[in-house]
Write a protein that holds these residues in place. Structure first.
Motif, short mmCIF file in Angstrom:
data_model
loop_
_atom_site.label_atom_id
_atom_site.label_comp_id
_atom_site.label_asym_id
_atom_site.label_seq_id
_atom_site.Cartn_x
_atom_site.Cartn_y
_atom_site.Cartn_z
N UNK A 84 0.84 -1.21 0.00
CA UNK A 84 0.00 0.00 0.00
C UNK A 84 0.87 1.26 0.00
N UNK A 85 1.89 1.27 0.84
CA UNK A 85 2.81 2.40 0.88
C UNK A 85 3.57 2.54 -0.44
N UNK A 86 3.95 1.41 -1.01
CA UNK A 86 4.66 1.41 -2.28
C UNK A 86 3.78 2.00 -3.39
N UNK A 87 2.51 1.60 -3.43
CA UNK A 87 1.59 2.10 -4.45
C UNK A 87 1.37 3.60 -4.30
N UNK A 88 1.25 4.07 -3.05
CA UNK A 88 1.09 5.51 -2.82
C UNK A 88 2.33 6.28 -3.26
N UNK A 89 3.50 5.70 -3.03
CA UNK A 89 4.75 6.35 -3.45
C UNK A 89 4.84 6.43 -4.97
N UNK A 90 4.40 5.38 -5.65
CA UNK A 90 4.40 5.39 -7.12
C UNK A 90 3.46 6.48 -7.62
N UNK A 91 2.26 6.57 -7.02
CA UNK A 91 1.29 7.59 -7.44
C UNK A 91 1.90 8.98 -7.30
N UNK A 92 2.59 9.22 -6.21
CA UNK A 92 3.22 10.54 -6.01
C UNK A 92 4.30 10.81 -7.04
#
Length: 167
Positions: A84-92
């Motif tokens: 989840x944290x990884x996906x949010x980082x990619x979105x950013x």
């Protein structure tokens, strides 16, 4: 003694080359605005390829935990939280990318693609916080973004890339 003279000659030669190179750089005058404007524009295909590769590398820099979660047979709760944290980082990271000015004819498609891809990763980040995440909607959004990138490539008479395969 021969080795000493050879070494001394090599050092002298290197210093001489360095001095000549410095003089040559100083002798070139600064280009005027008219000369800069007269230079040929960047090749749009090359700019598109570099932009695409920057998108791929930006995603790959941050999606390792997400890929590990999606590839795991039985992911743990820690894997899911990290994904989840990884996906949010990619979105950013994707939201922070800018379309190069040289791609003015493809800007609309590319900006829409970046928006779709960022939204898909944001959807994944939100879904992974749930007990039973459903990632199909995020995958559909990603596919929409990938299609828009393909349209931009085709407008330059380039083959459509497969972003999903690059990741």
């Amino acid at each position: 003694m021969k080795k000493f003279w050879i070494l001394l000659s090599a050092i002298t030669f290197a210093i001489g080359l360095t001095a000549c190179a410095a003089e040559k750089e100083e002798a070139q005058p600064e280009k005027t605005e008219t000369e800069k404007a007269a230079e040929p524009a960047a090749n749009p295909k090359s700019v598109m390829y570099k932009f695409y590769m920057s998108l791929v590398s930006s995603i790959n820099e941050a999606d390792a935990d997400l890929n590990a979660y999606e590839g795991a047979d039985e992911p743990t709760a820690e894997d899911k939280a990290a994904a989840s944290e990884s996906a949010a980082a990619v979105a950013a990271k994707v939201e922070g990318l800018e379309v190069p000015a040289e791609l003015k004819d493809q800007t609309a498609d590319l900006e829409a693609a970046l928006t779709d891809i960022a939204e898909s990763y944001q959807l994944k980040a939100e879904e992974l916080k749930k007990d039973a995440p459903a990632l199909e909607a995020a995958d559909e959004k990603f596919a929409q973004g990938e299609e828009k990138i393909g349209a931009a490539f085709e407008s330059l008479e380039m083959n459509k890339p497969s972003l999903a395969k690059e990741l």
